[in-house]
Each structure stands twice: as structure tokens, then as C-alpha cells.
Motif scaffolding. Structure first.
Motif, PDB file in Angstrom:
ATOM      1  N   UNK A   1       0.482  -1.083   0.181  1.00  0.00           N
ATOM      2  CA  UNK A   1       0.108   0.112   0.157  1.00  0.00           C
ATOM      3  C   UNK A   1       0.895   1.011  -0.086  1.00  0.00           C
ATOM      4  N   UNK A   2       1.812   1.713   0.764  1.00  0.00           N
ATOM      5  CA  UNK A   2       2.684   2.618   0.921  1.00  0.00           C
ATOM      6  C   UNK A   2       4.046   2.432  -0.238  1.00  0.00           C
ATOM      7  N   UNK A   3       3.770   1.637  -1.283  1.00  0.00           N
ATOM      8  CA  UNK A   3       4.697   1.580  -2.258  1.00  0.00           C
ATOM      9  C   UNK A   3       3.609   2.367  -3.413  1.00  0.00           C
ATOM     10  N   UNK A   4       2.351   2.097  -3.617  1.00  0.00           N
ATOM     11  CA  UNK A   4       1.836   2.106  -4.360  1.00  0.00           C
ATOM     12  C   UNK A   4       0.991   3.808  -4.103  1.00  0.00           C
ATOM     13  N   UNK A   5       1.372   4.312  -2.878  1.00  0.00           N
ATOM     14  CA  UNK A   5       0.880   5.607  -2.807  1.00  0.00           C
ATOM     15  C   UNK A   5       2.545   6.619  -3.102  1.00  0.00           C
ATOM     16  N   UNK A   6       3.354   5.319  -2.908  1.00  0.00           N
ATOM     17  CA  UNK A   6       4.259   6.506  -3.071  1.00  0.00           C
ATOM     18  C   UNK A   6       4.592   6.565  -4.410  1.00  0.00           C
ATOM     19  N   UNK A   7       3.964   5.838  -5.453  1.00  0.00           N
ATOM     20  CA  UNK A   7       4.337   5.611  -6.667  1.00  0.00           C
ATOM     21  C   UNK A   7       2.997   6.761  -7.936  1.00  0.00           C
ATOM     22  N   UNK A   8       2.552   6.879  -7.027  1.00  0.00           N
ATOM     23  CA  UNK A   8       1.386   7.847  -7.405  1.00  0.00           C
ATOM     24  C   UNK A   8       1.846   9.356  -7.443  1.00  0.00           C
ATOM     25  N   UNK A   9       2.695   9.435  -5.613  1.00  0.00           N
ATOM     26  CA  UNK A   9       2.886  10.935  -5.875  1.00  0.00           C
ATOM     27  C   UNK A   9       4.284  10.546  -6.732  1.00  0.00           C
ATOM     28  N   UNK A  10       4.839   9.826  -6.729  1.00  0.00           N
ATOM     29  CA  UNK A  10       6.015  10.697  -7.724  1.00  0.00           C
ATOM     30  C   UNK A  10       6.135  10.414  -8.561  1.00  0.00           C
ATOM     31  N   UNK A  11       5.028   9.742  -9.211  1.00  0.00           N
ATOM     32  CA  UNK A  11       5.634   9.475 -10.848  1.00  0.00           C
ATOM     33  C   UNK A  11       4.175  11.506 -11.221  1.00  0.00           C
ATOM     34  N   UNK A  12       3.410  12.040 -10.591  1.00  0.00           N
ATOM     35  CA  UNK A  12       2.956  12.946 -10.534  1.00  0.00           C
ATOM     36  C   UNK A  12       4.049  14.152 -10.658  1.00  0.00           C
ATOM     37  N   UNK A  13       4.625  14.255  -9.366  1.00  0.00           N
ATOM     38  CA  UNK A  13       5.651  15.331  -9.354  1.00  0.00           C
ATOM     39  C   UNK A  13       7.136  15.103 -11.110  1.00  0.00           C
ATOM     40  N   UNK A  14       7.059  13.640 -11.462  1.00  0.00           N
ATOM     41  CA  UNK A  14       8.293  13.288 -12.518  1.00  0.00           C
ATOM     42  C   UNK A  14       7.146  12.694 -13.601  1.00  0.00           C
ATOM     43  N   UNK A  15       6.393  13.119 -14.132  1.00  0.00           N
ATOM     44  CA  UNK A  15       5.069  12.785 -15.270  1.00  0.00           C
ATOM     45  C   UNK A  15       6.277  11.791 -16.224  1.00  0.00           C
ATOM     46  N   UNK A  16       6.997  12.285 -16.194  1.00  0.00           N
ATOM     47  CA  UNK A  16       8.667  11.995 -16.979  1.00  0.00           C
ATOM     48  C   UNK A  16       8.222  10.398 -17.294  1.00  0.00           C
ATOM     49  N   UNK A  17       8.652   9.505 -15.677  1.00  0.00           N
ATOM     50  CA  UNK A  17       8.447   8.389 -15.727  1.00  0.00           C
ATOM     51  C   UNK A  17       7.309   7.619 -15.692  1.00  0.00           C
ATOM     52  N   UNK A  18       7.548   6.288 -16.010  1.00  0.00           N
ATOM     53  CA  UNK A  18       6.597   4.634 -15.702  1.00  0.00           C
ATOM     54  C   UNK A  18       6.765   3.918 -15.666  1.00  0.00           C
ATOM     55  N   UNK A  19       6.166   3.088 -14.673  1.00  0.00           N
ATOM     56  CA  UNK A  19       6.264   2.404 -14.184  1.00  0.00           C
ATOM     57  C   UNK A  19       6.693   1.114 -15.162  1.00  0.00           C
ATOM     58  N   UNK A  20       7.466  -0.037 -14.904  1.00  0.00           N
ATOM     59  CA  UNK A  20       7.953  -0.843 -14.965  1.00  0.00           C
ATOM     60  C   UNK A  20       6.994  -1.775 -15.681  1.00  0.00           C
ATOM     61  N   UNK A  21       6.881  -2.785 -17.234  1.00  0.00           N
ATOM     62  CA  UNK A  21       5.691  -3.336 -17.189  1.00  0.00           C
ATOM     63  C   UNK A  21       6.100  -4.792 -16.782  1.00  0.00           C
ATOM     64  N   UNK A  22       7.094  -4.637 -15.536  1.00  0.00           N
ATOM     65  CA  UNK A  22       6.588  -6.216 -15.247  1.00  0.00           C
ATOM     66  C   UNK A  22       6.216  -5.442 -13.953  1.00  0.00           C
ATOM     67  N   UNK A  23       5.672  -4.392 -13.189  1.00  0.00           N
ATOM     68  CA  UNK A  23       5.411  -4.297 -12.299  1.00  0.00           C
ATOM     69  C   UNK A  23       4.518  -5.450 -11.716  1.00  0.00           C
ATOM     70  N   UNK A  24       2.980  -5.488 -12.467  1.00  0.00           N
ATOM     71  CA  UNK A  24       1.860  -6.545 -11.934  1.00  0.00           C
ATOM     72  C   UNK A  24       2.625  -7.945 -11.087  1.00  0.00           C
ATOM     73  N   UNK A  25       3.864  -8.097 -12.299  1.00  0.00           N
ATOM     74  CA  UNK A  25       4.349  -9.397 -11.223  1.00  0.00           C
ATOM     75  C   UNK A  25       5.024  -9.316 -10.488  1.00  0.00           C
ATOM     76  N   UNK A  26       5.419  -7.850  -9.563  1.00  0.00           N
ATOM     77  CA  UNK A  26       5.749  -7.911  -7.743  1.00  0.00           C
ATOM     78  C   UNK A  26       5.068  -8.048  -6.975  1.00  0.00           C
ATOM     79  N   UNK A  27       6.017  -8.858  -5.788  1.00  0.00           N
ATOM     80  CA  UNK A  27       4.985  -8.932  -4.363  1.00  0.00           C
ATOM     81  C   UNK A  27       5.829  -7.543  -3.822  1.00  0.00           C
ATOM     82  N   UNK A  28       7.324  -7.589  -3.459  1.00  0.00           N
ATOM     83  CA  UNK A  28       7.491  -6.762  -2.721  1.00  0.00           C
ATOM     84  C   UNK A  28       7.761  -5.180  -2.725  1.00  0.00           C
ATOM     85  N   UNK A  29       8.397  -5.053  -4.099  1.00  0.00           N
ATOM     86  CA  UNK A  29       8.555  -3.855  -4.669  1.00  0.00           C
ATOM     87  C   UNK A  29       8.310  -3.005  -5.674  1.00  0.00           C
TER      88      UNK A  29
END
Length: 273
Positions: free
Chosen positions: A105-133
Motif C-alpha cells: 500500500x505504501x509503495x502504491x501511494x509513493x508511486x502515485x506521488x512521485x510519478x505526478x511530480x515526474x510525469x516522464x517516469x513510467x512504471x516498469x512493464x513487469x510491475x504487475x508481477x512484483x510482490x515486494x517492490x
């Protein structure tokens, strides 16, 4: 760094476990070559266990431990270890289920915050297969990648970068501490007491803790691109990049194996979840 071809026989003959990064160490440009896979098989046939220690996601690691000639895989920079005995896979996690859920949950919140600040960033295409990172596609600009790492750390996360991703996680572990936690259950060996029987191969900044801790460490040739982010460089370096470099390491180990079989390692647990 010295060339792996110059390593003394005494340094390699006792190696019983090869710990190795995966991306751009076993692979190159996203591909695993037949020669590298053959090197893994030759090491296994000689009684040398191979354990990838990688930032790769859980989905990839599950496939690797099931189908590759490896003993186990420590994934997502230390968040878990998947090991195999026969057809059974044992899954061990650094965190408890409750801790893992809170971290996700904390990682998801952090992703939204940082990607809003840096719109050029994208999630890795394997993020759906991650459990801990959390993994973001690594920006081409090194300064931007470093700025993102600082933002992760400012929010209480551990963070690192490799050749593909900028990665964050909660739990305080890294590749060294994860190997310290998981290796004894898999092999009976200790990363601190048995370093003469272990060798590590890597290529980038997220391998820095292992390069610093392991006297027997090898960087494939592309490690030279990342030395500014590696305070303690590896002991040896290969001529080849990625998997071609790993083949050099395997060849060197196998060429220096003693005639008598190495002392047998303890049997692995058949426990499975």
C-alpha cells in the motif's frame, strides 16, 4: 579489478555456490543465450549450485526456479527466496504477510506521488508481477535517476538502480542481508563464515553491497559503466558483457575444480507452501 582469466586456481577451486545477478549478467539486451544456459547446466552437473540474486519480479523468479538449472532465486533485491526440491517450490519472504500488505500500500501511494511530480517516469512493464517492490523504468538521464532514488529514501524506502529499473522497497534489506537470511536454509552455508566457498557475479549499482562483502566477486564487462555508483568494485572483471561474461566465470570455475568431488552440501528442505 583484475581479469577473471588471471584468477589463481586456489581462489576458484573451492567455489561451491555461485550467487549471481540476472539482468545484464546472465542475460544481455534482455535475452538469455544458449551458451549461458549451457554454462548453468555445466555448473549444476559439476555440483556447483547457482542462485540468482536479482531485482527481477516474483513472476519471473517463479519461472526461473521451476525451469532453469538453479537451486533457488532471491528476488526483488531480497524481498523473498524461492527454492526448489524436485517439483516442489518453497517460498520464503523477508516480511510477514501483514507487513507485506502494508508495504504494498505504501509503495502504491509513493508511486502515485512521485510519478505526478515526474510525469516522464513510467512504471516498469513487469510491475504487475512484483510482490515486494516498486520499479520504475530507469530514466536515461543519470541525474534524474539519482533524484528519484533520493525521493524514495526521503519517504523511508530503501532504493537502488540497476541497468533496467529504479527500485524501491520497505523492509531495510539488500542483497547481502537477504543472502544472509535465506542461504543457510537452502545450502547450509553462511555468507559471512563461508565466503571462501561462495562467488558473486554482477554488473551494476544494486550489486554494490555484494561486491563490497564478497572477496570472490566478478563484474561482467559492463560493470565499468557503473563504477561511479559502486564504492567497492569487484575483485575480477570479464572480457564479455552480460551472459558472455558469465560463461567466462563458469569456465574458470570448472577449469579449476578439484579432481575429487567437493564436500557435499546439506540436503535442501522439501518444505513447500
Amino acid at each position: 579489478m583484475r581479469p577473471i582469466s588471471a584468477a589463481a586456481s586456489v581462489d576458484l577451486r573451492g567455489v561451491q555456490v555461485v550467487l549471481t545477478d540476472m539482468d545484464d549478467t546472465l542475460t544481455f539486451d534482455g535475452k538469455l543465450s544458449a551458451e549461458t544456459y549451457d554454462a548453468l547446466e555445466r555448473l549444476e552437473a559439476a555440483g556447483v549450485r547457482v542462485i540468482p540474486v536479482t531485482a527481477a519480479p516474483a513472476g519471473w523468479c517463479d519461472q526461473m526456479v521451476r525451469m532453469w538449472p538453479v537451486t533457488a532465486v532471491i528476488g526483488e533485491n531480497g524481498g523473498f527466496c524461492f527454492s526448489r526440491e524436485g517439483t516442489s517450490v518453497t517460498r520464503r519472504f523477508w516480511s510477514t504477510p501483514d507487513m507485506l500488505e502494508a508495504a504494498q500500500s505504501r509503495l502504491a501511494d509513493m508511486a502515485r506521488t512521485i510519478m505526478k511530480k515526474h510525469p516522464e517516469l513510467t512504471l516498469s512493464d513487469d510491475q504487475p508481477f512484483r510482490r515486494t517492490s516498486l520499479a520504475l523504468a530507469r530514466p536515461e538521464d543519470r541525474a534524474t535517476a539519482r533524484a528519484v532514488l533520493r525521493e524514495f529514501e526521503a519517504r523511508g524506502a530503501s532504493a537502488t538502480a540497476n541497468s533496467l529499473w529504479v527500485i524501491a522497497w520497505f523492509g531495510g534489506y539488500n542483497k547481502v542481508t537477504a543472502v544472509r537470511k535465506f542461504l543457510p536454509a537452502i545450502t547450509g552455508l553462511d555468507i559471512d563464515l563461508d565466503r571462501d566457498r561462495l562467488l558473486f557475479v554482477g554488473d551494476s549499482a544494486n550489486d554494490a553491497p555484494m561486491f563490497a562483502h564478497m572477496p570472490k566477486s566478478v563484474g561482467v564487462s559492463t560493470v565499468t559503466r557503473h563504477l561511479a555508483d559502486i564504492p567497492h568494485p569487484p575483485t575480477w572483471v570479464t572480457k564479455g558483457a552480460g551472459g558472455a561474461g558469465f560463461v567466462e566465470v563458469a569456465d574458470a570455475i570448472l577449469a579449476n575444480r578439484p579432481d575429487a568431488p567437493a564436500k557435499a552440501l546439506p540436503a535442501r528442505s522439501a518444505e513447500s507452501h
